[in-house]
Structure formats: C-alpha cells, structure tokens
Scaffold this motif. Structure first.
Motif, PDB file in Angstrom:
ATOM      1  N   ASN A   1       0.912  -1.386  -0.314  1.00 12.88           N
ATOM      2  CA  ASN A   1      -0.392  -0.030  -0.691  1.00 12.88           C
ATOM      3  C   ASN A   1       0.927   1.364   0.016  1.00 12.88           C
ATOM      4  O   ASN A   1       0.416   2.579  -0.216  1.00 12.88           O
ATOM      5  N   SER A   2       2.098   0.975   0.297  1.00  9.39           N
ATOM      6  CA  SER A   2       3.022   2.206   0.504  1.00  9.39           C
ATOM      7  C   SER A   2       3.211   3.203  -0.146  1.00  9.39           C
ATOM      8  O   SER A   2       2.699   2.488  -2.232  1.00  9.39           O
ATOM      9  N   GLY A   3       2.940   4.799  -0.791  1.00  8.37           N
ATOM     10  CA  GLY A   3       2.640   5.484  -2.009  1.00  8.37           C
ATOM     11  C   GLY A   3       1.460   5.370  -2.516  1.00  8.37           C
ATOM     12  O   GLY A   3       1.225   5.949  -3.785  1.00  8.37           O
ATOM     13  N   GLY A   4       0.353   4.656  -2.181  1.00  2.00           N
ATOM     14  CA  GLY A   4      -0.726   4.532  -2.876  1.00  2.00           C
ATOM     15  C   GLY A   4      -1.777   5.655  -2.691  1.00  2.00           C
ATOM     16  O   GLY A   4      -1.141   6.977  -1.277  1.00  2.00           O
ATOM     17  N   ALA A   5      -3.086   5.639  -2.341  1.00  2.00           N
ATOM     18  CA  ALA A   5      -3.461   6.855  -2.457  1.00  2.00           C
ATOM     19  C   ALA A   5      -4.909   6.409  -0.934  1.00  2.00           C
ATOM     20  O   ALA A   5      -5.566   5.634  -0.494  1.00  2.00           O
ATOM     21  N   LEU A   6      -4.478   7.718   0.093  1.00  2.00           N
ATOM     22  CA  LEU A   6      -6.067   7.000   1.042  1.00  2.00           C
ATOM     23  C   LEU A   6      -6.903   8.804   0.683  1.00  2.00           C
ATOM     24  O   LEU A   6      -6.557   9.749   1.009  1.00  2.00           O
ATOM     25  N   VAL A   7      -7.808   8.148   0.025  1.00  2.00           N
ATOM     26  CA  VAL A   7      -9.028   8.744  -0.002  1.00  2.00           C
ATOM     27  C   VAL A   7      -9.803   9.383   0.460  1.00  2.00           C
ATOM     28  O   VAL A   7     -10.886   8.681   0.796  1.00  2.00           O
ATOM     29  N   THR A   8     -10.457  10.921   0.048  1.00  2.00           N
ATOM     30  CA  THR A   8     -11.933  11.155   1.172  1.00  2.00           C
ATOM     31  C   THR A   8     -13.231  10.475  -0.256  1.00  2.00           C
ATOM     32  O   THR A   8     -13.153  10.385  -1.072  1.00  2.00           O
ATOM     33  N   LEU A   9     -14.730  10.685  -0.051  1.00  2.00           N
ATOM     34  CA  LEU A   9     -15.487  10.060  -0.208  1.00  2.00           C
ATOM     35  C   LEU A   9     -15.797  12.048  -1.254  1.00  2.00           C
ATOM     36  O   LEU A   9     -16.971  11.472  -1.889  1.00  2.00           O
ATOM     37  N   ASP A  10     -15.130  12.918  -1.286  1.00  2.00           N
ATOM     38  CA  ASP A  10     -15.153  13.528  -2.306  1.00  2.00           C
ATOM     39  C   ASP A  10     -14.547  13.788  -3.752  1.00  2.00           C
ATOM     40  O   ASP A  10     -14.113  14.018  -4.460  1.00  2.00           O
ATOM     41  N   SER A  11     -13.550  12.352  -3.431  1.00  2.00           N
ATOM     42  CA  SER A  11     -12.525  11.487  -4.730  1.00  2.00           C
ATOM     43  C   SER A  11     -11.745  12.256  -4.400  1.00  2.00           C
ATOM     44  O   SER A  11     -10.781  12.319  -5.665  1.00  2.00           O
ATOM     45  N   GLU A  12     -10.611  12.338  -3.662  1.00  2.00           N
ATOM     46  CA  GLU A  12      -9.523  13.833  -3.548  1.00  2.00           C
ATOM     47  C   GLU A  12      -8.480  13.166  -2.981  1.00  2.00           C
ATOM     48  O   GLU A  12      -9.072  12.347  -1.601  1.00  2.00           O
ATOM     49  N   VAL A  13      -7.919  13.333  -2.944  1.00  2.00           N
ATOM     50  CA  VAL A  13      -6.510  12.534  -2.112  1.00  2.00           C
ATOM     51  C   VAL A  13      -5.712  13.370  -1.109  1.00  2.00           C
ATOM     52  O   VAL A  13      -5.088  14.198  -1.281  1.00  2.00           O
ATOM     53  N   ILE A  14      -6.616  13.130   0.218  1.00  2.00           N
ATOM     54  CA  ILE A  14      -5.699  13.332   1.449  1.00  2.00           C
ATOM     55  C   ILE A  14      -4.493  13.103   2.066  1.00  2.00           C
ATOM     56  O   ILE A  14      -4.299  13.624   2.689  1.00  2.00           O
ATOM     57  N   GLY A  15      -3.950  12.179   1.958  1.00  2.00           N
ATOM     58  CA  GLY A  15      -2.515  11.850   2.004  1.00  2.00           C
ATOM     59  C   GLY A  15      -2.116   9.827   1.226  1.00  2.00           C
ATOM     60  O   GLY A  15      -2.461   9.387   0.561  1.00  2.00           O
ATOM     61  N   ILE A  16      -1.569  10.183   1.381  1.00  2.00           N
ATOM     62  CA  ILE A  16       0.199   8.901   0.988  1.00  2.00           C
ATOM     63  C   ILE A  16      -0.363   7.756   1.920  1.00  2.00           C
ATOM     64  O   ILE A  16       0.805   8.037   2.982  1.00  2.00           O
ATOM     65  N   PRO A  17      -0.856   6.685   2.064  1.00  2.70           N
ATOM     66  CA  PRO A  17      -0.077   6.090   2.848  1.00  2.70           C
ATOM     67  C   PRO A  17       1.260   5.317   3.226  1.00  2.70           C
ATOM     68  O   PRO A  17       1.358   5.443   1.845  1.00  2.70           O
ATOM     69  N   THR A  18       1.661   5.352   4.159  1.00  2.00           N
ATOM     70  CA  THR A  18       3.435   5.369   4.315  1.00  2.00           C
ATOM     71  C   THR A  18       3.721   4.181   5.477  1.00  2.00           C
ATOM     72  O   THR A  18       4.172   3.282   5.132  1.00  2.00           O
ATOM     73  N   LEU A  19       3.217   4.491   6.367  1.00  2.00           N
ATOM     74  CA  LEU A  19       3.349   3.397   7.648  1.00  2.00           C
ATOM     75  C   LEU A  19       1.820   2.906   8.705  1.00  2.00           C
ATOM     76  O   LEU A  19       1.278   3.002   8.249  1.00  2.00           O
ATOM     77  N   ALA A  20       2.392   1.557   8.842  1.00  2.00           N
ATOM     78  CA  ALA A  20       1.951   1.033   9.431  1.00  2.00           C
ATOM     79  C   ALA A  20       2.115   0.480  11.252  1.00  2.00           C
ATOM     80  O   ALA A  20       3.260   0.216  11.166  1.00  2.00           O
ATOM     81  N   ALA A  21       1.438  -0.011  11.897  1.00  2.00           N
ATOM     82  CA  ALA A  21       1.898   0.213  13.060  1.00  2.00           C
ATOM     83  C   ALA A  21       2.315  -1.673  13.683  1.00  2.00           C
ATOM     84  O   ALA A  21       1.657  -2.301  12.688  1.00  2.00           O
ATOM     85  N   THR A  22       3.193  -1.732  14.319  1.00  2.00           N
ATOM     86  CA  THR A  22       3.007  -2.972  14.685  1.00  2.00           C
ATOM     87  C   THR A  22       3.198  -3.284  16.433  1.00  2.00           C
ATOM     88  O   THR A  22       3.803  -2.651  17.210  1.00  2.00           O
ATOM     89  N   ASP A  23       3.389  -4.641  16.960  1.00  2.00           N
ATOM     90  CA  ASP A  23       3.111  -4.658  18.070  1.00  2.00           C
ATOM     91  C   ASP A  23       3.547  -6.040  18.701  1.00  2.00           C
ATOM     92  O   ASP A  23       3.159  -6.826  18.147  1.00  2.00           O
ATOM     93  N   PRO A  24       4.453  -5.658  19.021  1.00  2.00           N
ATOM     94  CA  PRO A  24       5.654  -5.980  19.186  1.00  2.00           C
ATOM     95  C   PRO A  24       5.017  -7.408  20.088  1.00  2.00           C
ATOM     96  O   PRO A  24       5.932  -8.463  20.736  1.00  2.00           O
ATOM     97  N   ASN A  25       4.166  -7.338  21.093  1.00  2.00           N
ATOM     98  CA  ASN A  25       3.397  -8.072  21.955  1.00  2.00           C
ATOM     99  C   ASN A  25       3.075  -9.562  21.316  1.00  2.00           C
ATOM    100  O   ASN A  25       2.623 -10.548  21.491  1.00  2.00           O
TER     101      ASN A  25
END
Length: 350
Positions: free
Chosen positions: A201-225
């Motif tokens: 998903n890195s580098g893709g599109a985070l998109v609103t319901l107005d069909s506009e890109v509001i961000g570029i997905p880059t990172l995901a959290a990880t849980d050491p547990n």
C-alpha cells in the motif's frame, strides 16, 4: 509474491499503548417501525453508491510500482506522467515498471528525485499514454477525525485493491525504523487511519468521499506483543499538503529546495546513562555556521532538552524538531563537562 515492506514507526502515544509504529433495537408503534426498517437499507445503498463512485473516480489514478526488489504503489500527479510515491518504495533504484489500474502492459518510468527525509519521491512515466488521469488532492489541513476514507493501492501485490475506514487522528508525529531499507524519516502532521494498510500500500492513495487524495499511506503500526505483526487498524499517511509541497519542488527544480523542516545542524547519536538507559543526544559534529554551532554548542556536548521536550534518543530529537519551523527560537539544554547549560538557538533548515 514480491512485496514492499511498511516500516515500523514510533510515537509517544503508541509507546504508551505498548505499540511500535512501522510506511475502524428500538420499540415503538407499527408506523415508526415500518419507517425505520425502510430507511436503513436506503442509507446503506447511498453509502455503497458513494464508495463505488469514489473508486470509479480515483482508482484509475493509482498505479503499481515494481522496482527490482520491492513493490509498492503510486499516485498519478499530473498529465505529464509524474507519479508521487514513497522514498522507501523507490529505494536506490532509478528505473521502474508501472502498471495502471487497467492492468495493461507495464510502462517504464524513471526516478526524478527522492526525498527520504519526508519519505517521498517522484518518478516519471516514459511516453505516458493518452488519457492518463491525474488525481485530485484534498486540503489535508481540513481533515477531520471520523471522516470516511478509502485506501487504494497494491497490498501484497494485489493491484487495484481498496479498503475502507475513517480518519482516526490527525497531527501525529511518527518515525520510521531504519531496518529493511526504511528511510528513518520523522514525519509531522501524519493522518492516522483505521483503513487497512498492508505491505504494498505504500505510496498509494488515502481518499475522501469527495474523490480527493488526502494522504499517501506510508506506515503501519506493529505490536511487539504479537511478534511485531501489524497492529490492526493503525496506519499512517503523509498529508496531501506536504505531498504537494515536496512534489511541486521536485517537478520544478529536480530536487527539494525548501524543506520547511527545522534543524539544529548537528550529527548526533544516542548516549546511555549510568543505568544503561538512553539519556540524551551526543553531538558528534556541530556543522560550521549551523544553528547549534552559532549558539555555542560543540562536539562532545550532550543535548537533553529542546524547549520543554525531554530528549533521550536521536529519534526523540527528530520528533521534537518536527514540531518546529526554520527560524523558530528554542532553548536547548545540554551537558558539558558534567554541568548543565542552556543556549538560545535560532533553528536552521534541514
């Protein structure tokens, strides 16, 4: 399948939660009951139609990017064939294969420039096809918690995939790790989302319901547990305002000429205290004419505070600086020869 890796990131809130961060019957009269049972399906149908329209509008602008040893996503930025993506997607590569949502034969592309400090890069498609559709970018300063968003990209190599969620927080400052080719960037004002963000998903599109890109997905959290596996529903996207600022400079000048990022002008490393815990940032080098050097800070000093922010690691220093601007004045607390000292520093630019 070959995939790119979303990186671990750190943030104070996540650490407090035990996470490491890495790139969401009523009763009444017969009449009221009938009205209720009819309204819900209509609302569901309207929302489904909204989703389908957004996908129709934006998915043609989201591409899959293949480097020699990684795979990620990108967003068509203009009709000249420029595509914005993450620096950690392009890595050290100069040429790429780009596949559009139509799934037709892959196109070739070349790197314009990469800016690892913000984990952004721009590549350009050679001989872009007619009809290549550029995405519209939203004003990310108006992002609101609870806003419905869709994430589009190629998770796990599954091109043209879409997930949905909400904006679950704004204004996050997060830092990538440095393993597996990650940039180690510290990025301010990130958009946090519950939409599923997976490798690819890195580098893709985070998109609103107005069909506009509001961000570029880059990172995901990880849980050491959970053995550092992904923490569901916690992903981060670089805000569109920053994406546009960096991309416009790269396209115009071939590089970033105005980062807007504050800097002390030092090379530093984390040092441990007598209890073997991180205790500050040792100045390895204070760049000549840099902000720290101008304020009298020297190699060998150990920085422990920037303003009111306690500093124990080089990452905590990066996160503190991410909230500042070049030209801002900040009091720096440091240790020299066992004595605490302070200096008023006019911050420089990264």
């Amino acid at each position: 399948m070959t995939v790119s890796h979303l990186r671990n990131v750190t943030a104070a809130a996540a650490v407090a939660a035990g996470l490491l961060l890495s790139g969401c019957s009523s009763h009444g009269s017969g009449d009221s009951g009938e009205s209720t049972t009819q309204a819900a399906p209509m609302a569901d149908s309207d929302l489904q139609s909204d989703y389908q329209q957004v996908i129709k509008d934006v998915l043609p602008s989201v591409v899959q990017i293949d480097a020699s040893d990684s795979l990620g996503s990108g967003v068509v930025y203009d009709d000249e064939g420029h595509v914005v993506t993450n620096a950690h997607v392009v890595g050290k590569e100069k040429t790429f294969k780009v596949t559009t949502a139509t799934g037709k034969q892959a196109l070739t592309a070349e790197l314009v420039s990469s800016y690892p400090e913000q984990d952004l890069a721009v590549i350009k498609i050679n001989n872009p096809p007619s009809g290549l559709k550029a995405a519209k970018f939203a004003d990310s300063t108006k992002a609101e918690v609870g806003q419905i968003v869709l994430a589009m990209g190629s998770p796990l190599g599954l091109s043209s995939s879409v997930t949905q969620g909400i904006i679950s927080a704004t204004g996050r400052t997060v830092s990538e790790g440095r393993s597996e080719g990650a940039t180690g960037a510290t990025i301010a004002n990130m958009v946090q989302t519950s939409a599923a963000i997976n490798p690819g998903n890195s580098g893709g599109a985070l998109v609103t319901l107005d069909s506009e890109v509001i961000g570029i997905p880059t990172l995901a959290a990880t849980d050491p547990n959970l053995g550092d596996s992904a923490a569901p529903g916690i992903g981060f996207a670089i805000p569109s305002a920053m994406v546009k600022t960096i991309a416009d400079q790269i396209i115009k000048d071939g590089k970033v000429t105005d980062s807007g990022r504050a800097a002390l002008g030092i090379t530093g490393r984390t040092v441990l205290g007598d209890d073997y815990k991180p205790a500050g940032v040792a100045v390895v080098e204070a760049q000549k004419d840099g902000a720290a050097a101008k304020a009298g800070i020297e190699a060998g000093d150990i920085i422990t505070k920037l303003g009111d922010a306690e500093l124990t690691t080089i990452t905590s220093l990066s996160e503190a600086l991410a909230g500042e601007k070049p030209g801002d004045k900040a009091q720096v607390t440091y240790v020299r020869d066992g004595s605490d000292k302070t200096a008023d520093v006019t911050l420089g630019e990264m």
